[in-house]
Design a protein around this motif. Structure first.
Motif, PDB file in Angstrom:
ATOM      1  N   LYS A  59       7.439   7.132   1.582  1.00 13.67           N
ATOM      2  CA  LYS A  59       7.901   8.292   0.824  1.00 13.67           C
ATOM      3  C   LYS A  59       8.758   9.239   1.672  1.00 13.67           C
ATOM      4  O   LYS A  59       9.601   9.963   1.143  1.00 13.67           O
ATOM      5  CB  LYS A  59       6.703   9.051   0.239  1.00 13.67           C
ATOM      6  CG  LYS A  59       5.939   8.267  -0.819  1.00 13.67           C
ATOM      7  CD  LYS A  59       4.768   9.071  -1.351  1.00 13.67           C
ATOM      8  CE  LYS A  59       3.936   8.256  -2.344  1.00 13.67           C
ATOM      9  NZ  LYS A  59       4.689   7.909  -3.548  1.00 13.67           N
ATOM     10  N   GLU A  62      12.379   8.462   1.280  1.00 16.05           N
ATOM     11  CA  GLU A  62      12.902   8.830  -0.033  1.00 16.05           C
ATOM     12  C   GLU A  62      13.253  10.316  -0.101  1.00 16.05           C
ATOM     13  O   GLU A  62      14.041  10.730  -0.938  1.00 16.05           O
ATOM     14  CB  GLU A  62      11.865   8.502  -1.116  1.00 16.05           C
ATOM     15  CG  GLU A  62      11.489   7.022  -1.198  1.00 16.05           C
ATOM     16  CD  GLU A  62      10.255   6.791  -2.048  1.00 16.05           C
ATOM     17  OE1 GLU A  62       9.772   7.764  -2.676  1.00 16.05           O
ATOM     18  OE2 GLU A  62       9.760   5.646  -2.064  1.00 16.05           O
ATOM     19  N   THR A 137       4.200  16.161  -0.365  1.00 14.64           N
ATOM     20  CA  THR A 137       4.550  14.824  -0.855  1.00 14.64           C
ATOM     21  C   THR A 137       3.549  14.404  -1.926  1.00 14.64           C
ATOM     22  O   THR A 137       2.340  14.365  -1.673  1.00 14.64           O
ATOM     23  CB  THR A 137       4.546  13.794   0.297  1.00 14.64           C
ATOM     24  OG1 THR A 137       5.387  14.274   1.344  1.00 14.64           O
ATOM     25  CG2 THR A 137       5.051  12.439  -0.179  1.00 14.64           C
TER      26      THR A 137
END
Length: 201
Positions: A59, A62, A137
């Protein structure tokens, strides 16, 4: 070799490991603040890299908003430790109030650091000391171990008390509140940002 102001501000107990980019120093979020944090900057050794991937997966990649050609991004850790006014292994309302104070201080600092880094287009997040989960996150459900991280990055010691693992600071003992920030950016950007915070008086 001359020492920079950051190294000059470190204390004699400060640990330095092979992953260290900036050695621990006591800093404050704002020059008028009395709440100080011991902070340092590190690359991620293999054990901590595995732990990071366990918690965040992919993540972090991203969340990088700006792709710059030829820019070497690295996963970095900023371990923070605060000196508590009481031994945090103890039990009582006064201990819980102190934990709340330390939590607020870390969250204020972590949010400020991550916001400034994210505005530059990089990934940054901080671990919730209460749950062990990332604060920014989404959809992460694996817990990060602060004690294991401090042992890996700073060579701080710990001991077992029942089912709990207790961190001990080389000078403060168990009157310490550990919490960690992570970043995915260039080392220069992370150094510049961390060095922008004033030294504790």
């Amino acid at each position: 070799q001359k020492k920079g102001h950051t190294e000059m501000a470190t204390d004699s107990w400060a640990s330095q490991t092979s992953s260290t980019l900036l050695v621990p120093r006591l800093l404050v979020l704002r020059s008028d603040s009395k709440d100080c944090l011991e902070c340092s900057l590190h690359t991620l050794p293999k054990p901590l890299y595995r732990e990071f991937k366990h918690v965040f997966g992919d993540k972090f990649e991203e969340n990088v908003q700006i792709k710059r050609p030829f820019e070497h991004l690295q996963l970095l850790a900023i371990p923070t430790n605060q000196r508590a006014m009481v031994d945090l292994v103890s039990i009582g309302d006064h201990v819980e109030r102190e934990k709340d104070r330390l939590l607020k201080c870390f969250v204020d600092f972590g949010r400020d650091f991550c916001t400034r880094l994210r505005k530059k287009g990089y990934f940054s997040d901080f671990i919730d000391p209460c749950s062990g989960l990332p604060m920014l996150t989404l959809d992460c459900n694996k817990v990060y171990s602060e004690v294991d991280g401090m042992e890996c990055l700073l060579n701080y010691k710990s001991y077992n008390a029942g089912f709990c693992k207790i961190l001990t600071h080389p000078k403060w003992g168990s009157a310490v509140y550990p919490a960690t920030i992570f970043a995915y950016c260039t080392t220069d950007i992370a150094k510049e940002l961390l060095q922008s915070y004033p030294n504790a008086l």
